[in-house]
Enzyme design. Structure first.
Site, PDB file in Angstrom:
ATOM      1  N   ASP A 295      46.582  72.733  66.387  1.00  0.00           N
ATOM      2  CA  ASP A 295      46.921  71.593  67.519  1.00  0.00           C
ATOM      3  C   ASP A 295      48.281  71.982  67.891  1.00  0.00           C
ATOM      4  O   ASP A 295      48.946  71.437  69.061  1.00  0.00           O
ATOM      5  CB  ASP A 295      46.314  70.395  67.390  1.00  0.00           C
ATOM      6  CG  ASP A 295      46.708  69.319  68.616  1.00  0.00           C
ATOM      7  OD1 ASP A 295      46.338  69.973  69.829  1.00  0.00           O
ATOM      8  OD2 ASP A 295      47.118  68.230  68.415  1.00  0.00           O
ATOM      9  N   HIS A 341      48.136  71.111  71.599  1.00  0.00           N
ATOM     10  CA  HIS A 341      48.763  69.704  71.140  1.00  0.00           C
ATOM     11  C   HIS A 341      47.925  68.722  71.984  1.00  0.00           C
ATOM     12  O   HIS A 341      48.588  68.175  72.691  1.00  0.00           O
ATOM     13  CB  HIS A 341      50.286  69.772  71.411  1.00  0.00           C
ATOM     14  CG  HIS A 341      50.959  68.821  70.804  1.00  0.00           C
ATOM     15  ND1 HIS A 341      52.350  68.696  70.285  1.00  0.00           N
ATOM     16  CD2 HIS A 341      50.527  67.554  70.070  1.00  0.00           C
ATOM     17  CE1 HIS A 341      52.464  67.667  69.296  1.00  0.00           C
ATOM     18  NE2 HIS A 341      51.265  66.945  69.284  1.00  0.00           N
ATOM     19  N   ILE A 342      46.903  68.795  71.998  1.00  0.00           N
ATOM     20  CA  ILE A 342      45.993  67.670  72.670  1.00  0.00           C
ATOM     21  C   ILE A 342      45.096  66.865  71.771  1.00  0.00           C
ATOM     22  O   ILE A 342      44.209  66.274  72.201  1.00  0.00           O
ATOM     23  CB  ILE A 342      45.181  68.542  73.634  1.00  0.00           C
ATOM     24  CG1 ILE A 342      43.978  69.463  73.125  1.00  0.00           C
ATOM     25  CG2 ILE A 342      45.781  69.153  74.765  1.00  0.00           C
ATOM     26  CD1 ILE A 342      43.178  70.076  74.050  1.00  0.00           C
TER      27      ILE A 342
END
Length: 384
Positions: A295, A341-342
Site C-alpha cells: 500500500d 496508499h489507500i
C-alpha cells in the site's frame, strides 16, 4: 505574540476536509479559516505564505513541517494537527523548542488498515492483480487451463502444509487487529518484533493467548516475540507495520529478504521507507520470495510505469514447492500488487480522521485538552 483584541485567530488547512468537517470549522466565527482551494496536493509555497501569523494548522502527511515552516509561522503558532497516524513529516525537535502542540489521528484507521493488510496478503498470494489484468485485457478466452497456472501459497493451513506462521514487523494496534482477522483463516503461529529497546511484553503475549484460547480450541498455538533474523526465516506471510523514521529505514533490505521462505508473501501497509524497493524487486525477480502486496512505496507518489516494482515480470519459472514436490517445474505468476496508499480509504475512517484532526486543532487553539495529542517530549526521549 497574542492576537490583538477583536482580531480573529487564523487556522490554515492544507486540504479540503469535506463538507461535514469544513462546516464545523467555518462555524467558528472567532477564527479565520484559510484553506487550500484546489483538489490536489497543497503547494509548499502557498503553505509557507499562509502560515505566517497563524495560530493553528491542519496538515496532511505529505506536508513537510520543518524549521522553515515554524520560522514562517512565527510565535503565534500554538498547534499543528496532522490528518494521519504518522508524524514523521514533522520535525519534533523544532516543534518542541517552540512549545507547539501536535495532534494526530491514532486508532481510527486501525480496522481499515488491518482489513487492507489481509486483502493485500490474499491478492499477492492468489494472483488477484494478474488475474484481473488478464480479464480486463480480454486475454481470458485465449488462456488455456493448466493445473498449476495461477496457483499460489494458501493463507490458511492445509493437510500438505498444516502450519501457517504470520510475522509482524511492529506489533502495535494495527498488527494486533490484523492478527485478529488472520485467526479466522486458521493461522497456527504468530511471531513479531518490536523496537529492540522495548522490554519483552509477556503480559501482552499472555493476554493474546487468553483472547484466542491458544492451544485449546483455537488453531493459533503461539504468540511470541522473536529477533529480526527469525522473523525473516520463519514467516509465511510478513506484515510490515512499524513506524517510519531513521531507525527503521530499509529494515527490510536484501539481507533480510534473502532469509525469507521462497513461498513467503511480504505485505507493507505502514511506510514505504521500511522496505528497500530495489532489493524487493530483486527478491521477486530472482525468486527469493513468492510475492508482495504494497500500500506504500518509498518515494510515493512518484511510482510510475518504469518503477522496478511495477516493471516486475509477470512470468517466471519456479522449481517446486516442498509441500508439492521438489522436482516438478511449473510456470507461475510472480506478483507485486501495489495500491496507491489507500489502506485507510473507507468513508467511515476518513471522516473520523478529518473530524479528529479538526477537533485537535480547535482544542489546541483554545488551550484545551486535545482528543489525540502526541506526547512530544516522551517521543523525543524514546528516539535512539
Amino acid at each position: 505574540m497574542a492576537n490583538a483584541p477583536g482580531q480573529r485567530r487564523k487556522l490554515v488547512v492544507s486540504r479540503d476536509l469535506g463538507p461535514d468537517t469544513m462546516s464545523l470549522l467555518y462555524a467558528r466565527e472567532d477564527l479565520e479559516i484559510v484553506a487550500w482551494p484546489e483538489d490536489r496536493r497543497c503547494e509548499r509555497s502557498w503553505l509557507l505564505e499562509k502560515i505566517a501569523g497563524a495560530t493553528g494548522a491542519i496538515v496532511m502527511l505529505s506536508d513537510k513541517i520543518d524549521e522553515e515552516f515554524f520560522e514562517r509561522a512565527g510565535p503565534s503558532l500554538k498547534v499543528v494537527s496532522t490528518t494521519s497516524v504518522g508524524f514523521e513529516q514533522v520535525d519534533l525537535h523544532a516543534l518542541y523548542r517552540r512549545k507547539v502542540r501536535l495532534g494526530y489521528t491514532p486508532d481510527i484507521l486501525t480496522d481499515a488498515v488491518a482489513d487492507a493488510s489481509v486483502m493485500l496478503a490474499l491478492m499477492a498470494g492468489r494472483n488477484a492483480g494478474e488475474g484481473v489484468t488478464l480479464v480486463k485485457e480480454g486475454k481470458w478466452p485465449n488462456f488455456h487451463f493448466a493445473p498449476f497456472f495461477f496457483t499460489g501459497p494458501q493463507l490458511s493451513p492445509t493437510p500438505l502444509s498444516p502450519t501457517r506462521t504470520a510475522g509482524f514487523l511492529g506489533f502495535g494496534r494495527i498488527a494486533q487487529a490484523t492478527l485478529t482477522r488472520l485467526t479466522a483463516f486458521g493461522l497456527t503461529h504468530c511471531i513479531y518484533t518490536t523496537n529492540p529497546a522495548s522490554p519483552p511484553n509477556t503480559a501482552l503475549e499472555a493476554s493474546l493467548a487468553a483472547r484466542y484460547n491458544t492451544g485449546i480450541s483455537s488453531s493459533l498455538r503461539s504468540v511470541r516475540r522473536v529477533e529480526l533474523d527469525e522473523l525473516a526465516r520463519a514467516s509465511d506471510v510478513l506484515f510490515v507495520l512499524a513506524p517510519g523514521g531513521e531507525s527503521t529505514h530499509h529494515v527490510v533490505n536484501a539481507d533480510f529478504l534473502r532469509k525469507m521462505k521462497k513461498h513467503a508473501v511480504l505485505v507493507n501497509t505502514s511506510r514505504g521507507t521500511l522496505v528497500d524497493s530495489d532489493a524487493l524487486a530483486q527478491a521477486l525477480h530472482e525468486e527469493w520470495i513468492w510475492g508482495a502486496g504494497l500500500d506504500v512505496v518509498e518515494g510515493e507518489p512518484h511510482v510510475g510505469a518504469d518503477h522496478p516494482l511495477v516493471q516486475e515480470p509477470r512470468y517466471v519459472q519456479y522449481i517446486g514447492w516442498e509441500c508439492i514436490t521438489d522436482h516438478l517445474r511449473k510456470l507461475y505468476f510472480r506478483r507485486c500488487v501495489i495500491i496507491p496508499h489507500i489502506g485507510s480509504a473507507t468513508f467511515e475512517t476518513r471522516l473520523g480522521m478529518v473530524n479528529l484532526a479538526a477537533g485537535n486543532a480547535l482544542a489546541g487553539i483554545d488551550d484545551e485538552a486535545m482528543p489525540a495529542e502526541l506526547d512530544v517530549a516522551a517521543r523525543i526521549a524514546s528516539q535512539p
